[in-house]
Design an enzyme around this catalytic site. Sequence first.
Site, PDB file in Angstrom:
ATOM      1  N   LYS A  86     -21.082 -14.908 157.331  1.00  0.00           N
ATOM      2  CA  LYS A  86     -22.383 -14.433 157.791  1.00  0.00           C
ATOM      3  C   LYS A  86     -23.328 -15.615 157.880  1.00  0.00           C
ATOM      4  CE  LYS A  86     -24.951 -15.185 154.900  1.00  0.00           C
ATOM      5  NZ  LYS A  86     -25.313 -16.385 154.117  1.00  0.00           N
TER       6      LYS A  86
ATOM      7  N   TYR B 280     -28.937 -10.541 153.538  1.00  0.00           N
ATOM      8  CA  TYR B 280     -28.491  -9.648 152.452  1.00  0.00           C
ATOM      9  C   TYR B 280     -29.489  -8.495 152.273  1.00  0.00           C
ATOM     10  CZ  TYR B 280     -25.502 -13.580 151.011  1.00  0.00           C
ATOM     11  OH  TYR B 280     -24.605 -14.605 150.977  1.00  0.00           O
TER      12      TYR B 280
END
Length: 351
Positions: free
Chosen positions: A113, A204
């Site tokens: 990511k 996140y």
Amino acid sequence: MPELQQPLPDAPDEKVGFAVVGLGAYALNQIIPNLGSTQHAKLTALVSGNAEKARTVGRAYGVMEEHQYSYDDFDRIAEDDSVDVIYIILPNALHREWTERAFAAGKHVLCEKPMAVTAEDCRAMIDAGKRAGKQLMIGYRAQYDPYNLRAIELVRGEEKAIGEPHLVFTEHGRMLKPKEEQRDEWRAVKELAGGGSLYDIGIYSLNGARYLLGEEPVSVTANYREPSEKEVDVEEGVAWTMKFPSGATANCSSSYRVEQAKRIFVQGTEGEVTLDPATDYYVRNLYVKTKEKNTQLIIPQANQFTAMLDEMALAARENRTPKTPGEEGLRDVTIMQAIYRAADSGKEVTL
Ligand code: NDP
């Protein structure tokens, strides 16, 4: 045979072979050590711009020189039958190119990511996987973490532990130290990082709000904090608010100028669920508070890394869509681009 706490791993020659591209902090401290504890995966090749480092790491983990590649001779990996999956752990702006090269070599891809810098890049990566007939997964480790999975159950499972969830607060922060830490050098450069704290750790907060509520945001408002140092050419902090179809709201933030924050907090009509830290590598704390009780839940042996790596291994072996496919990465990148547009314009952006 005693009663086993977990199933025996596959025999070594049956495990799915992983090549790791980029021998940086995350690859060497978390991923490669954890690969050795999985049930279905094993490290079989290394790709690095630093041959000496690759030799040292190769010796430690038993990866022979014939399975060590430079960025220039990477394409030879197509002939390496020990490699089924290529795990891209490079600076963000390199994810698209290396995912496309890995698919061109006929391998499955696990990519870190954020999936890429733009939604257009993400779509190109998904298309490359489809053309190759191979799987693409994004390394959203928290979605494999038993603590986060339990929190999802509490918030939106049948038990409805906190009633109707209405408000999510989530913040991720750390100090960026490009002059002291090698891993932060490229993070301070927009060309390599693609974005600032949002792309690195705000993701996140974003992903957490989405998986805890189990729905997709319909609009976003946002504002920035500009960098305090001239060496940094990415945004330092972002605060944003997302509205969801159910009427729930998420207040999220990311910052490169605070000491460690990794918190997610969901409030509902009958209580609240807190994960603090929510997305740490090895320590997570999960609390549930209602009118009647205030409890901390402990889940023994919760290793998100091995669970994530085993999911990729099985998706490759079965050639099936993994739990966190490219489409999941595309959703976050699309929303992060909208967050920047909202901060630039000062207006609410509809998704
Ligand atoms: P590092 O800087 O520590 O490692 C990146 C590695 O990429 C370098 O060591 C280098 O490996 C290689 N590389 C190739 N080209 C470049 C370049 N131009 N500049 C710098 N490095 C280059 O970063 P991290 O390991 O912290 O992060 C890598 C990726 O992993 C990022 O996408 C990040 O978002 C993601 N990440 C995910 C985490 C998670 O929890 N899911 C946690 C941390 C990072 P070599 O010398 O072998 O060529």
